[in-house]
Design an enzyme around this catalytic site. Sequence first.
Site, PDB file in Angstrom:
ATOM      1  N   PRO A   2      -7.342   7.947   3.597  1.00  5.42           N
ATOM      2  CA  PRO A   2      -7.871   7.614   2.259  1.00  5.42           C
ATOM      3  C   PRO A   2      -7.412   8.181   1.331  1.00  5.42           C
ATOM      4  O   PRO A   2      -7.371  10.130   1.787  1.00  5.42           O
ATOM      5  CB  PRO A   2      -9.350   7.234   1.738  1.00  5.42           C
ATOM      6  N   GLU A   3      -7.179   8.396   0.278  1.00  2.00           N
ATOM      7  CA  GLU A   3      -6.181   9.170  -0.416  1.00  2.00           C
ATOM      8  C   GLU A   3      -6.531   9.797  -1.792  1.00  2.00           C
ATOM      9  O   GLU A   3      -8.386   9.308  -1.942  1.00  2.00           O
ATOM     10  CB  GLU A   3      -4.547   9.070  -1.263  1.00  2.00           C
TER      11      GLU A   3
END
Length: 305
Positions: A2-3
């Site tokens: 996840p960013e």
Amino acid sequence: MPELPEVETVRRGLEPVMEGARFVRVEARRPDLRRPLPRDFVKRLEGKTVTGIGRRAKYLTVDLSSGDVLLMHLGMSGSMRVAMDGTPSRGKQARAARAEEAPGDFHHPRSVTLPHDHVVFHMSSGATVTFNDPRRFGLMLIVPRSELSSHPLMRKVGPEPLGNAFDAGVLAAACAGKKTSLKAALIDQKVVAGVGNIYACEALHRARLSPRRQASTIAARGGAPNARAHALVDAIKAVLNDAIKAGGSSLRDHRRTNGDLGNFQHHFRVYDREGEPCPTPGCNGTVRRIVQNGRSTFFCPVCQK
Ligand SMILES: [Zn+2]
């Protein structure tokens, strides 16, 4: 992994059910995450009230009434699931939580226990928040608020890309003198926080800059920003804001806290689109994939210079 937009989406899902609520009971079912849970993990949470939920880079920061911060990272495959208990404890907070869930966003049948449910928070809002992480690269730590910014995980993290402190001058100064590629600079957390492989590719395409360009070329002599730095900062902010609006991108395991998938992956211009026509108006290029520092980079060799 996840960013920033995916983590921000999770933060926004947790806020209405955790902020102002108390940890009534905490289950630490599997203490061996990337780092072992602190020995006194349960004790430092139970009975404490959440005074705020923030995000720094790809970390969630849960402020507690005790002055501690619960620091959480979703790792490669972690997710948070929110279920509303049928019997929330009495009080203003519980009523507020029920009011907030009215749109149905967080309303789910009493959740079943899944394998890889490692940590469970039972909140006084009536919400059960479950951390599920098949690969166990996630992380939960408790750090005194006063020590958070100097913590080894936080100390070297660069500016928040959506904050006012992040502008062309800051980015150019961080890239000046860098011999690495511009793509490598963007995913360096010391240069800018929370940007990873996907959003670096997308931002470079929007700014029409080649990922192979040397990072230092966005700065003039002396480190001042040039037009490329301005275009790149605008592109980074725009792509992150667009992705947050879409609930993040769903690749592999990212889900919103209500179980829905984010849908920004449908708006990728180049990421994972090798061989497709470049979406830049008037460009007849084809999206290419190359490998930089062991990671795939997607870009258009025609309009990205
Ligand atoms: Zn193009």
